[in-house]
Motif scaffolding. Sequence first.
Motif, PDB file in Angstrom:
ATOM      1  N   THR A 103      37.653  55.325  33.757  1.00  0.00           N
ATOM      2  CA  THR A 103      37.800  53.987  33.326  1.00  0.00           C
ATOM      3  C   THR A 103      37.926  53.200  34.587  1.00  0.00           C
ATOM      4  O   THR A 103      38.453  53.484  35.473  1.00  0.00           O
ATOM      5  CB  THR A 103      39.087  53.934  32.558  1.00  0.00           C
ATOM      6  N   VAL A 104      37.281  52.036  34.604  1.00  0.00           N
ATOM      7  CA  VAL A 104      37.374  51.037  35.537  1.00  0.00           C
ATOM      8  C   VAL A 104      37.817  49.591  35.186  1.00  0.00           C
ATOM      9  O   VAL A 104      37.708  49.308  33.865  1.00  0.00           O
ATOM     10  CB  VAL A 104      36.017  50.705  36.035  1.00  0.00           C
ATOM     11  N   TRP A 105      38.673  48.751  35.928  1.00  0.00           N
ATOM     12  CA  TRP A 105      39.044  47.657  35.616  1.00  0.00           C
ATOM     13  C   TRP A 105      38.240  46.665  35.759  1.00  0.00           C
ATOM     14  O   TRP A 105      37.122  46.505  36.762  1.00  0.00           O
ATOM     15  CB  TRP A 105      40.427  47.283  36.357  1.00  0.00           C
ATOM     16  N   GLN A 106      37.844  45.648  34.661  1.00  0.00           N
ATOM     17  CA  GLN A 106      36.922  44.740  34.908  1.00  0.00           C
ATOM     18  C   GLN A 106      37.994  43.308  34.741  1.00  0.00           C
ATOM     19  O   GLN A 106      38.463  43.113  33.680  1.00  0.00           O
ATOM     20  CB  GLN A 106      36.068  44.729  33.934  1.00  0.00           C
ATOM     21  N   ASP A 107      37.668  42.416  36.007  1.00  0.00           N
ATOM     22  CA  ASP A 107      38.368  41.270  35.764  1.00  0.00           C
ATOM     23  C   ASP A 107      37.706  40.299  34.582  1.00  0.00           C
ATOM     24  O   ASP A 107      36.554  40.394  34.246  1.00  0.00           O
ATOM     25  CB  ASP A 107      38.366  40.663  37.056  1.00  0.00           C
TER      26      ASP A 107
ATOM     27  N   ILE B 118      42.334  37.816  31.133  1.00  0.00           N
ATOM     28  CA  ILE B 118      42.795  38.495  32.414  1.00  0.00           C
ATOM     29  C   ILE B 118      41.868  39.746  32.715  1.00  0.00           C
ATOM     30  O   ILE B 118      41.640  39.813  33.854  1.00  0.00           O
ATOM     31  CB  ILE B 118      44.345  38.924  32.297  1.00  0.00           C
ATOM     32  N   GLY B 119      41.425  40.460  31.701  1.00  0.00           N
ATOM     33  CA  GLY B 119      40.667  41.590  31.985  1.00  0.00           C
ATOM     34  C   GLY B 119      40.753  42.971  31.083  1.00  0.00           C
ATOM     35  O   GLY B 119      42.077  42.933  30.521  1.00  0.00           O
ATOM     36  N   ARG B 120      40.178  43.720  31.339  1.00  0.00           N
ATOM     37  CA  ARG B 120      40.711  45.120  30.714  1.00  0.00           C
ATOM     38  C   ARG B 120      39.944  46.145  31.313  1.00  0.00           C
ATOM     39  O   ARG B 120      39.079  46.013  32.273  1.00  0.00           O
ATOM     40  CB  ARG B 120      40.108  44.953  29.223  1.00  0.00           C
TER      41      ARG B 120
ATOM     42  N   ARG C 144      51.794  29.649  41.292  1.00  0.00           N
ATOM     43  CA  ARG C 144      50.418  29.843  41.358  1.00  0.00           C
ATOM     44  C   ARG C 144      50.145  31.511  41.283  1.00  0.00           C
ATOM     45  O   ARG C 144      49.468  31.983  42.454  1.00  0.00           O
ATOM     46  CB  ARG C 144      49.690  29.119  42.717  1.00  0.00           C
ATOM     47  N   LEU C 145      50.670  32.109  40.492  1.00  0.00           N
ATOM     48  CA  LEU C 145      50.476  33.663  40.451  1.00  0.00           C
ATOM     49  C   LEU C 145      50.005  33.989  39.095  1.00  0.00           C
ATOM     50  O   LEU C 145      49.996  33.505  38.014  1.00  0.00           O
ATOM     51  CB  LEU C 145      51.801  34.396  40.602  1.00  0.00           C
ATOM     52  N   LEU C 146      49.329  35.269  38.975  1.00  0.00           N
ATOM     53  CA  LEU C 146      48.681  35.736  37.907  1.00  0.00           C
ATOM     54  C   LEU C 146      49.253  37.339  37.779  1.00  0.00           C
ATOM     55  O   LEU C 146      48.464  38.048  38.512  1.00  0.00           O
ATOM     56  CB  LEU C 146      47.385  35.702  37.900  1.00  0.00           C
ATOM     57  N   PRO C 147      50.271  37.577  37.116  1.00  0.00           N
ATOM     58  CA  PRO C 147      50.678  38.776  36.906  1.00  0.00           C
ATOM     59  C   PRO C 147      49.495  39.733  35.930  1.00  0.00           C
ATOM     60  O   PRO C 147      49.297  39.230  34.729  1.00  0.00           O
ATOM     61  CB  PRO C 147      51.998  38.903  36.352  1.00  0.00           C
ATOM     62  N   ILE C 148      49.029  40.809  36.526  1.00  0.00           N
ATOM     63  CA  ILE C 148      48.395  41.839  35.519  1.00  0.00           C
ATOM     64  C   ILE C 148      49.227  43.236  35.233  1.00  0.00           C
ATOM     65  O   ILE C 148      49.116  44.103  36.017  1.00  0.00           O
ATOM     66  CB  ILE C 148      46.975  42.052  36.274  1.00  0.00           C
ATOM     67  N   ASP C 149      49.768  43.106  33.902  1.00  0.00           N
ATOM     68  CA  ASP C 149      50.444  44.104  33.580  1.00  0.00           C
ATOM     69  C   ASP C 149      49.897  45.439  33.354  1.00  0.00           C
ATOM     70  O   ASP C 149      50.506  46.517  33.949  1.00  0.00           O
ATOM     71  CB  ASP C 149      51.358  43.681  32.362  1.00  0.00           C
ATOM     72  N   LYS C 150      48.749  45.388  33.304  1.00  0.00           N
ATOM     73  CA  LYS C 150      47.882  46.559  32.996  1.00  0.00           C
ATOM     74  C   LYS C 150      47.649  47.505  34.217  1.00  0.00           C
ATOM     75  O   LYS C 150      47.564  48.737  34.380  1.00  0.00           O
ATOM     76  CB  LYS C 150      46.610  46.533  31.983  1.00  0.00           C
ATOM     77  N   THR C 151      47.622  46.539  35.452  1.00  0.00           N
ATOM     78  CA  THR C 151      47.338  47.358  36.751  1.00  0.00           C
ATOM     79  C   THR C 151      48.475  47.335  37.427  1.00  0.00           C
ATOM     80  O   THR C 151      48.583  47.941  38.708  1.00  0.00           O
ATOM     81  CB  THR C 151      46.169  46.663  37.487  1.00  0.00           C
ATOM     82  N   GLY C 152      49.605  46.521  37.173  1.00  0.00           N
ATOM     83  CA  GLY C 152      50.675  46.345  38.017  1.00  0.00           C
ATOM     84  C   GLY C 152      50.570  45.639  39.163  1.00  0.00           C
ATOM     85  O   GLY C 152      51.372  45.108  40.109  1.00  0.00           O
ATOM     86  N   GLU C 153      49.242  44.657  39.368  1.00  0.00           N
ATOM     87  CA  GLU C 153      48.932  43.717  40.215  1.00  0.00           C
ATOM     88  C   GLU C 153      49.498  42.449  39.731  1.00  0.00           C
ATOM     89  O   GLU C 153      49.343  41.793  38.639  1.00  0.00           O
ATOM     90  CB  GLU C 153      47.365  43.865  40.696  1.00  0.00           C
ATOM     91  N   THR C 154      49.784  41.540  41.108  1.00  0.00           N
ATOM     92  CA  THR C 154      50.148  40.238  40.828  1.00  0.00           C
ATOM     93  C   THR C 154      49.187  39.407  41.732  1.00  0.00           C
ATOM     94  O   THR C 154      49.321  39.677  43.095  1.00  0.00           O
ATOM     95  CB  THR C 154      51.600  39.765  41.188  1.00  0.00           C
ATOM     96  N   VAL C 155      48.359  38.788  41.310  1.00  0.00           N
ATOM     97  CA  VAL C 155      47.356  38.188  42.144  1.00  0.00           C
ATOM     98  C   VAL C 155      47.727  36.675  42.478  1.00  0.00           C
ATOM     99  O   VAL C 155      47.753  35.953  41.726  1.00  0.00           O
ATOM    100  CB  VAL C 155      46.046  37.948  41.271  1.00  0.00           C
TER     101      VAL C 155
END
Length: 276
Positions: A94-98, A84-86, A135-146
């Motif tokens: 800090t920056v998010w990287q997919d 997913i990324g970090r 067809r969703l990807l939740p990203i818990d660390k950013t709170g985004e659902t892609v």
Amino acid sequence: MRGGAALALDGQAPVEADAEAPFYLPYGNEVAVFEQCHARRLAVLLKGPTGCGKTRFVEYMAWRLGRPLVTIACHDDLTANDLIGRFLIRHDSTVWQDGPLTRAVREGALCYLDEVVEARQDTVVVLHPLADHRRLLPIDKTGETVAAAPGFQLVVSYNPGYQRMLKELKPSTRQRFVALEFDFPELEREAAIIVRESGIDRATAHGLALFGKRLRALDQQGLAEVPSTRLLIAAAQLVAGGIAIAIACQVAIIAPLSDDAALVGAMQDLVAASFP
């Protein structure tokens, strides 16, 4: 479509494809089934032994559909963060990287997870909302659902024979996929593949294909892994470069398959009988 711009089935603008398709010789209806899965947003599971053409098939279908391809080799240490990324520390922020999975979801790419059962179960579960109707990807660390971009398709593979008694896909995972079964090619088709991939003559390619078929019968005598088409092609490429066929078979087929003296001896005897 062959070369030039390939039109994506989702109606997006054409994507520039390579001038030449990855070589793949179909053996059944797998191309048509995969195309329909892509058009109908269905995830695909490829089942079959190591080296039988699963990865090449995915490369070919990505070319045929005009989609980018993201390939992920799964292993025991693969984490959900790897997919997913970090967050990364840069200077004083800090920056998010997919990760590769997130990039594929955003870009509408084919995402291929090779040998998915090698990954940890808590990692595989991340795929569930992408492999069904959501067809969703939740990203818990950013709170985004892609939401998956048009054209995204999840493809995974595994070798059920090798993983038997070791690891297995959970039913909750398997039932999210359309499954395509692969096996080693029949004799004439495998010979044709060897000719195309190595450039050796048809007679030698046929002999190698027949040798591979005979070696595969040794799985009942303790050979853990039978020779793949990939190994036969490697031997053929050495022969095309001037290496004697007995030596090519020894270094490209026999040595990678086993260290057991009895099995190695049996395979060497088979080489001598196959290529007198």
